[in-house]
Scaffold this motif. Sequence first.
Motif, PDB file in Angstrom:
ATOM      1  N   VAL A 197       0.579  -0.968   0.251  1.00  0.00           N
ATOM      2  CA  VAL A 197       0.297  -0.345   0.028  1.00  0.00           C
ATOM      3  C   VAL A 197       0.793   1.187  -0.300  1.00  0.00           C
ATOM      4  CG1 VAL A 197      -2.151   1.017   1.560  1.00  0.00           C
ATOM      5  CG2 VAL A 197      -1.855  -1.382   1.462  1.00  0.00           C
ATOM      6  N   TYR A 198       1.820   0.897   0.673  1.00  0.00           N
ATOM      7  CA  TYR A 198       3.006   2.066   0.408  1.00  0.00           C
ATOM      8  C   TYR A 198       3.361   2.469  -0.595  1.00  0.00           C
ATOM      9  CZ  TYR A 198       4.528   2.120   5.588  1.00  0.00           C
ATOM     10  OH  TYR A 198       4.846   2.435   7.143  1.00  0.00           O
ATOM     11  N   HIS A 199       3.893   1.938  -1.676  1.00  0.00           N
ATOM     12  CA  HIS A 199       3.762   1.806  -2.793  1.00  0.00           C
ATOM     13  C   HIS A 199       3.250   2.460  -3.807  1.00  0.00           C
ATOM     14  CE1 HIS A 199       8.145   1.616  -1.847  1.00  0.00           C
ATOM     15  NE2 HIS A 199       8.233   0.743  -1.242  1.00  0.00           N
ATOM     16  N   ILE A 200       1.486   1.735  -3.792  1.00  0.00           N
ATOM     17  CA  ILE A 200       0.246   2.346  -4.145  1.00  0.00           C
ATOM     18  C   ILE A 200      -0.080   3.836  -4.231  1.00  0.00           C
ATOM     19  CG2 ILE A 200      -1.984   1.815  -5.049  1.00  0.00           C
ATOM     20  CD1 ILE A 200       0.248   0.313  -6.274  1.00  0.00           C
ATOM     21  N   THR A 201       0.086   4.200  -3.227  1.00  0.00           N
ATOM     22  CA  THR A 201       0.221   5.703  -2.790  1.00  0.00           C
ATOM     23  C   THR A 201       0.953   6.416  -3.464  1.00  0.00           C
ATOM     24  OG1 THR A 201      -0.493   4.669  -0.809  1.00  0.00           O
ATOM     25  CG2 THR A 201      -0.079   7.024  -0.844  1.00  0.00           C
ATOM     26  N   PHE A 202       2.987   6.001  -2.853  1.00  0.00           N
ATOM     27  CA  PHE A 202       3.896   6.593  -3.772  1.00  0.00           C
ATOM     28  C   PHE A 202       3.241   6.685  -5.302  1.00  0.00           C
ATOM     29  CE2 PHE A 202       6.070   5.082   0.658  1.00  0.00           C
ATOM     30  CZ  PHE A 202       5.998   6.012   1.361  1.00  0.00           C
ATOM     31  N   CYS A 203       2.966   5.941  -6.028  1.00  0.00           N
ATOM     32  CA  CYS A 203       3.459   5.929  -7.177  1.00  0.00           C
ATOM     33  C   CYS A 203       1.704   7.495  -7.528  1.00  0.00           C
ATOM     34  CB  CYS A 203       2.637   4.492  -7.681  1.00  0.00           C
ATOM     35  SG  CYS A 203       3.846   3.344  -7.639  1.00  0.00           S
ATOM     36  N   ILE A 204       0.700   7.233  -7.140  1.00  0.00           N
ATOM     37  CA  ILE A 204       0.401   8.530  -7.318  1.00  0.00           C
ATOM     38  C   ILE A 204       1.713   9.868  -7.209  1.00  0.00           C
ATOM     39  CG2 ILE A 204      -1.325   9.516  -6.573  1.00  0.00           C
ATOM     40  CD1 ILE A 204      -2.213   6.515  -7.658  1.00  0.00           C
ATOM     41  N   ASN A 205       2.682  10.032  -6.240  1.00  0.00           N
ATOM     42  CA  ASN A 205       2.849  11.060  -6.662  1.00  0.00           C
ATOM     43  C   ASN A 205       3.946  11.453  -7.478  1.00  0.00           C
ATOM     44  OD1 ASN A 205       1.825  11.964  -4.340  1.00  0.00           O
ATOM     45  ND2 ASN A 205       2.549  10.781  -2.563  1.00  0.00           N
ATOM     46  N   SER A 206       4.856   9.973  -7.859  1.00  0.00           N
ATOM     47  CA  SER A 206       5.799  10.051  -9.017  1.00  0.00           C
ATOM     48  C   SER A 206       5.618   9.164  -9.771  1.00  0.00           C
ATOM     49  CB  SER A 206       6.366   8.641  -8.426  1.00  0.00           C
ATOM     50  OG  SER A 206       6.060   7.559  -7.963  1.00  0.00           O
ATOM     51  N   VAL A 207       4.718   8.366 -10.702  1.00  0.00           N
ATOM     52  CA  VAL A 207       4.100   7.802 -11.216  1.00  0.00           C
ATOM     53  C   VAL A 207       3.518   7.590 -12.271  1.00  0.00           C
ATOM     54  CG1 VAL A 207       2.971   5.958 -12.280  1.00  0.00           C
ATOM     55  CG2 VAL A 207       5.244   5.219 -11.087  1.00  0.00           C
ATOM     56  N   ALA A 208       2.534   8.477 -11.317  1.00  0.00           N
ATOM     57  CA  ALA A 208       1.154   9.436 -11.886  1.00  0.00           C
ATOM     58  C   ALA A 208       1.305  11.214 -12.357  1.00  0.00           C
ATOM     59  CB  ALA A 208      -0.451   9.308 -11.057  1.00  0.00           C
ATOM     60  N   HIS A 209       2.917  11.149 -12.045  1.00  0.00           N
ATOM     61  CA  HIS A 209       3.125  12.667 -12.730  1.00  0.00           C
ATOM     62  C   HIS A 209       4.554  12.717 -13.845  1.00  0.00           C
ATOM     63  CE1 HIS A 209       1.183  16.333 -10.229  1.00  0.00           C
ATOM     64  NE2 HIS A 209       0.835  14.914  -9.662  1.00  0.00           N
ATOM     65  N   THR A 210       4.736  11.058 -14.008  1.00  0.00           N
ATOM     66  CA  THR A 210       5.355  10.831 -14.880  1.00  0.00           C
ATOM     67  C   THR A 210       5.316  10.394 -16.259  1.00  0.00           C
ATOM     68  OG1 THR A 210       7.189  11.145 -12.714  1.00  0.00           O
ATOM     69  CG2 THR A 210       7.789  10.567 -15.658  1.00  0.00           C
ATOM     70  N   PHE A 211       4.107   9.029 -16.018  1.00  0.00           N
ATOM     71  CA  PHE A 211       3.659   8.123 -17.199  1.00  0.00           C
ATOM     72  C   PHE A 211       2.221   8.756 -16.714  1.00  0.00           C
ATOM     73  CE2 PHE A 211       7.212   6.693 -14.869  1.00  0.00           C
ATOM     74  CZ  PHE A 211       8.635   6.941 -16.609  1.00  0.00           C
ATOM     75  N   GLY A 212       1.493   8.661 -18.385  1.00  0.00           N
ATOM     76  CA  GLY A 212       0.572   7.948 -18.818  1.00  0.00           C
ATOM     77  C   GLY A 212       0.118   9.196 -19.704  1.00  0.00           C
ATOM     78  N   LYS A 213      -1.901   9.609 -19.678  1.00  0.00           N
ATOM     79  CA  LYS A 213      -2.265  10.504 -20.555  1.00  0.00           C
ATOM     80  C   LYS A 213      -2.205  11.387 -19.601  1.00  0.00           C
ATOM     81  CE  LYS A 213      -3.104   6.925 -24.574  1.00  0.00           C
ATOM     82  NZ  LYS A 213      -3.691   6.723 -24.584  1.00  0.00           N
ATOM     83  N   GLN A 214      -2.241  12.520 -20.623  1.00  0.00           N
ATOM     84  CA  GLN A 214      -3.284  13.971 -19.831  1.00  0.00           C
ATOM     85  C   GLN A 214      -4.545  14.264 -20.734  1.00  0.00           C
ATOM     86  OE1 GLN A 214      -0.163  16.824 -19.962  1.00  0.00           O
ATOM     87  NE2 GLN A 214      -0.308  16.489 -17.505  1.00  0.00           N
ATOM     88  N   ARG A 215      -5.303  14.310 -20.736  1.00  0.00           N
ATOM     89  CA  ARG A 215      -6.547  14.405 -21.049  1.00  0.00           C
ATOM     90  C   ARG A 215      -7.373  15.881 -21.184  1.00  0.00           C
ATOM     91  NH1 ARG A 215     -11.191  11.006 -19.114  1.00  0.00           N
ATOM     92  NH2 ARG A 215     -10.431   9.729 -20.548  1.00  0.00           N
ATOM     93  N   TYR A 216      -6.646  16.083 -20.220  1.00  0.00           N
ATOM     94  CA  TYR A 216      -6.975  17.716 -19.439  1.00  0.00           C
ATOM     95  C   TYR A 216      -5.230  18.398 -19.566  1.00  0.00           C
ATOM     96  CZ  TYR A 216     -11.391  16.145 -18.661  1.00  0.00           C
ATOM     97  OH  TYR A 216     -12.776  15.910 -18.633  1.00  0.00           O
ATOM     98  N   ASP A 217      -5.684  20.225 -19.643  1.00  0.00           N
ATOM     99  CA  ASP A 217      -4.036  20.749 -19.578  1.00  0.00           C
ATOM    100  C   ASP A 217      -4.592  21.767 -18.223  1.00  0.00           C
ATOM    101  OD1 ASP A 217      -2.097  22.222 -19.717  1.00  0.00           O
ATOM    102  OD2 ASP A 217      -3.096  23.317 -21.313  1.00  0.00           O
ATOM    103  N   THR A 218      -4.047  20.737 -17.373  1.00  0.00           N
ATOM    104  CA  THR A 218      -4.341  21.376 -15.931  1.00  0.00           C
ATOM    105  C   THR A 218      -3.223  22.647 -15.650  1.00  0.00           C
ATOM    106  OG1 THR A 218      -3.141  19.552 -15.041  1.00  0.00           O
ATOM    107  CG2 THR A 218      -5.633  19.180 -14.837  1.00  0.00           C
ATOM    108  N   GLY A 219      -1.966  22.101 -15.860  1.00  0.00           N
ATOM    109  CA  GLY A 219      -1.258  23.326 -16.068  1.00  0.00           C
ATOM    110  C   GLY A 219       0.028  22.301 -14.883  1.00  0.00           C
ATOM    111  N   ASP A 220      -0.134  21.184 -14.930  1.00  0.00           N
ATOM    112  CA  ASP A 220       0.927  19.848 -14.222  1.00  0.00           C
ATOM    113  C   ASP A 220       1.206  19.286 -15.169  1.00  0.00           C
ATOM    114  OD1 ASP A 220      -1.514  18.913 -13.378  1.00  0.00           O
ATOM    115  OD2 ASP A 220      -1.864  19.674 -11.056  1.00  0.00           O
ATOM    116  N   ASP A 221       1.815  18.145 -14.495  1.00  0.00           N
ATOM    117  CA  ASP A 221       2.231  16.686 -15.031  1.00  0.00           C
ATOM    118  C   ASP A 221       1.170  15.446 -14.148  1.00  0.00           C
ATOM    119  OD1 ASP A 221       3.892  18.423 -16.032  1.00  0.00           O
ATOM    120  OD2 ASP A 221       5.794  17.404 -14.548  1.00  0.00           O
ATOM    121  N   SER A 222       0.409  15.847 -14.411  1.00  0.00           N
ATOM    122  CA  SER A 222      -0.616  15.441 -13.862  1.00  0.00           C
ATOM    123  C   SER A 222      -1.232  14.319 -15.390  1.00  0.00           C
ATOM    124  CB  SER A 222      -2.320  15.952 -12.892  1.00  0.00           C
ATOM    125  OG  SER A 222      -2.822  16.351 -13.752  1.00  0.00           O
TER     126      SER A 222
END
Length: 290
Positions: A197-222
């Motif tokens: 659970v640690y690493h799944i939670t931490f992945c939101i801060n790291s992976v989900a701001h690095t890898f994936g698709k951006q549907r919306y232009d939110t002004g950040d890397d989410s």
Amino acid sequence: MRRFKSNSKDRGPALSLPLLFMHASCAGVFFVKGGWPAFTIFALMYVLHVFALTAGFHRYFSHKSFKTSRTFQFILALLGTSAAQRDPLWWASHHRLHHMTSDTADDIHSPRQHGFWWAHIGWVMQRELAETDLSRVKDFADYPELLWLNRHPYAPAFTLAVLLLIFGSLLNYAFPKLGVSGWQFVFYGFFLSTAAVYHITFCINSVAHTFGKQRYDTGDDSRNNWILGLLAMGEGWHNNHHRYSVCARQGFRWWEIDLSYQLLRILQWIGLVWDIREPPKKLLTEGMRI
């Protein structure tokens, strides 16, 4: 590599020893029996803790995306704190800061600013970030039970480990043919599950701001990351979340599975939660990237 700058003169990895202990203790699974009882208790505690963190610490305490009673509020707080990620006041105060400063130099866990490893786990090991800024969570800081959890953030986790030891031992005594033991429940249901659970939670801060698709232009890397959408029970639809953070639903499309939201709907039907906040209909198409 840049690092988060703090005014504190006492910077150091104060939280690294507990994290090291939790990870090292996972090796205990090699010294106890595995099988379906071990994997069942692992899965049960994983789901309970991920839900308590995603629906409780994140969507409720951080963003107030639904309403509930004081009793169920404390249940979510207690269950989430037993996941050994500190307490809801600490968690929400840091998460609200993240949304205020997302991927800027003041974001405490931005991969863009501070590097992937720092965003994933390095930031939680800093002494100055162990403090809770109650001014960011004034809406919850008046509850004495939540303040008690803030002062004793590891007591629920320790209690859970003891309860799993007792429960597993009692099952072994009552049903010896099951092949269950107290230490099996501790190593699979507490240490291994908590580390996962640690690493799944931490992945939101790291992976989900690095890898994936951006549907919306939110002004950040989410980014929206479908793997994390599954493993983190809906949290992986992170670009959606940054577009409309107060929403209890993070999977905006029918195929964006959001188990935390579905469970909240069941709890609403039971009457434990209400006023679940949905995304505005126009948001489902507004600002979408072509």
